[in-house]
Write a protein that holds these residues in place. Sequence first.
Motif, PDB file in Angstrom:
ATOM      1  N   SER A   1       0.824  -1.209   0.000  1.00  0.00           N
ATOM      2  CA  SER A   1       0.000   0.000   0.000  1.00  0.00           C
ATOM      3  C   SER A   1       0.856   1.256   0.000  1.00  0.00           C
ATOM      4  O   SER A   1       0.502   2.268  -0.622  1.00  0.00           O
ATOM      5  CB  SER A   1      -0.950   0.000   1.196  1.00  0.00           C
TER       6      SER A   1
ATOM      7  N   ALA B   1       2.019   1.912  -3.440  1.00  0.00           N
ATOM      8  CA  ALA B   1       0.892   2.378  -4.252  1.00  0.00           C
ATOM      9  C   ALA B   1       0.624   3.858  -3.989  1.00  0.00           C
ATOM     10  O   ALA B   1       0.317   4.621  -4.914  1.00  0.00           O
ATOM     11  CB  ALA B   1      -0.349   1.546  -3.950  1.00  0.00           C
TER      12      ALA B   1
ATOM     13  N   GLU C   1      -3.842  -5.906  -3.982  1.00  0.00           N
ATOM     14  CA  GLU C   1      -4.858  -5.117  -4.672  1.00  0.00           C
ATOM     15  C   GLU C   1      -4.408  -3.679  -4.952  1.00  0.00           C
ATOM     16  O   GLU C   1      -4.702  -3.144  -6.037  1.00  0.00           O
ATOM     17  CB  GLU C   1      -6.152  -5.134  -3.865  1.00  0.00           C
ATOM     18  N   PRO C   2      -3.663  -3.013  -4.032  1.00  0.00           N
ATOM     19  CA  PRO C   2      -3.190  -1.665  -4.362  1.00  0.00           C
ATOM     20  C   PRO C   2      -2.280  -1.638  -5.586  1.00  0.00           C
ATOM     21  O   PRO C   2      -2.345  -0.703  -6.388  1.00  0.00           O
ATOM     22  CB  PRO C   2      -2.424  -1.249  -3.097  1.00  0.00           C
TER      23      PRO C   2
ATOM     24  N   GLN D   1      -2.453  -3.936  -7.993  1.00  0.00           N
ATOM     25  CA  GLN D   1      -3.320  -4.332  -9.105  1.00  0.00           C
ATOM     26  C   GLN D   1      -4.113  -3.130  -9.621  1.00  0.00           C
ATOM     27  O   GLN D   1      -4.356  -3.005 -10.830  1.00  0.00           O
ATOM     28  CB  GLN D   1      -4.255  -5.449  -8.663  1.00  0.00           C
ATOM     29  N   ARG D   2      -4.525  -2.244  -8.734  1.00  0.00           N
ATOM     30  CA  ARG D   2      -5.251  -1.044  -9.163  1.00  0.00           C
ATOM     31  C   ARG D   2      -4.401  -0.178 -10.087  1.00  0.00           C
ATOM     32  O   ARG D   2      -4.928   0.549 -10.932  1.00  0.00           O
ATOM     33  CB  ARG D   2      -5.671  -0.208  -7.948  1.00  0.00           C
TER      34      ARG D   2
END
Length: 228
Positions: free
Chosen positions: A84, A87, A111-112, A114-115
């Motif tokens: 994170s 990101a 996920e951060p 992947q965004r």
Amino acid sequence: MSDTRAGRLGVGVIGAGRVGTVLASALAGAGHALVGVTAVSDESRERAEALLPGVPVLTIPEVVERSELVLIAIPDAELPDLVSGLAATGTWRPGQIVAHTAPGYGIAVLEPAQRAGSIPLAIHPAMSFTGTSLDLTRLAETYFAVTAPAPVLPIGQALVVEMGGEPVVIDEADRAAYAEAIDTARSFSRSIVEQASGILHGIGVDQPGAYLSSLVRSAVDDALSAER
């Protein structure tokens, strides 16, 4: 970053621990180019020099910036904040493969990244590492838990095969149970050996670890064979 051969990647490693350096060395042996590694302690720097000679020691942002494949091999508890944090500074890039080796996490923790367009992979080798070249041979008989979005699952499986391992797909929802199984096997094996060694040492047996080596290995092999 990558060389001219198809499928070869520029690989950066975050964490010069026992796992990261060995897996990076295996990837280099498969033809990938190592572009950088992070190493903070004297021990990690020495390990990087031994297993990854000539690979530059860089900061985390520098490793990410140079890499097509970022291999994150750090303690599980540090993984969410690292991902994170990078990101938040806009470090992750579209199309970049980001793989971690934490047994208890799947791809949700990435996920951060992947965004930002990165490709998330969770790849955990079910093996106890020494952090030496001896581990490279042992990878050939090691299973890896692979978790990834379906379209990119073949990428994770191919990387495992290139490192000499055998990929096994573990669903995202099953990663916690998987981690529990791994921790149970590791901690139970260690505690039993330590207990038995202590008893032998108490009755005057020299080098109890060496004395138990053949017994423990054969007993574990027998138990594992019964489960096949």
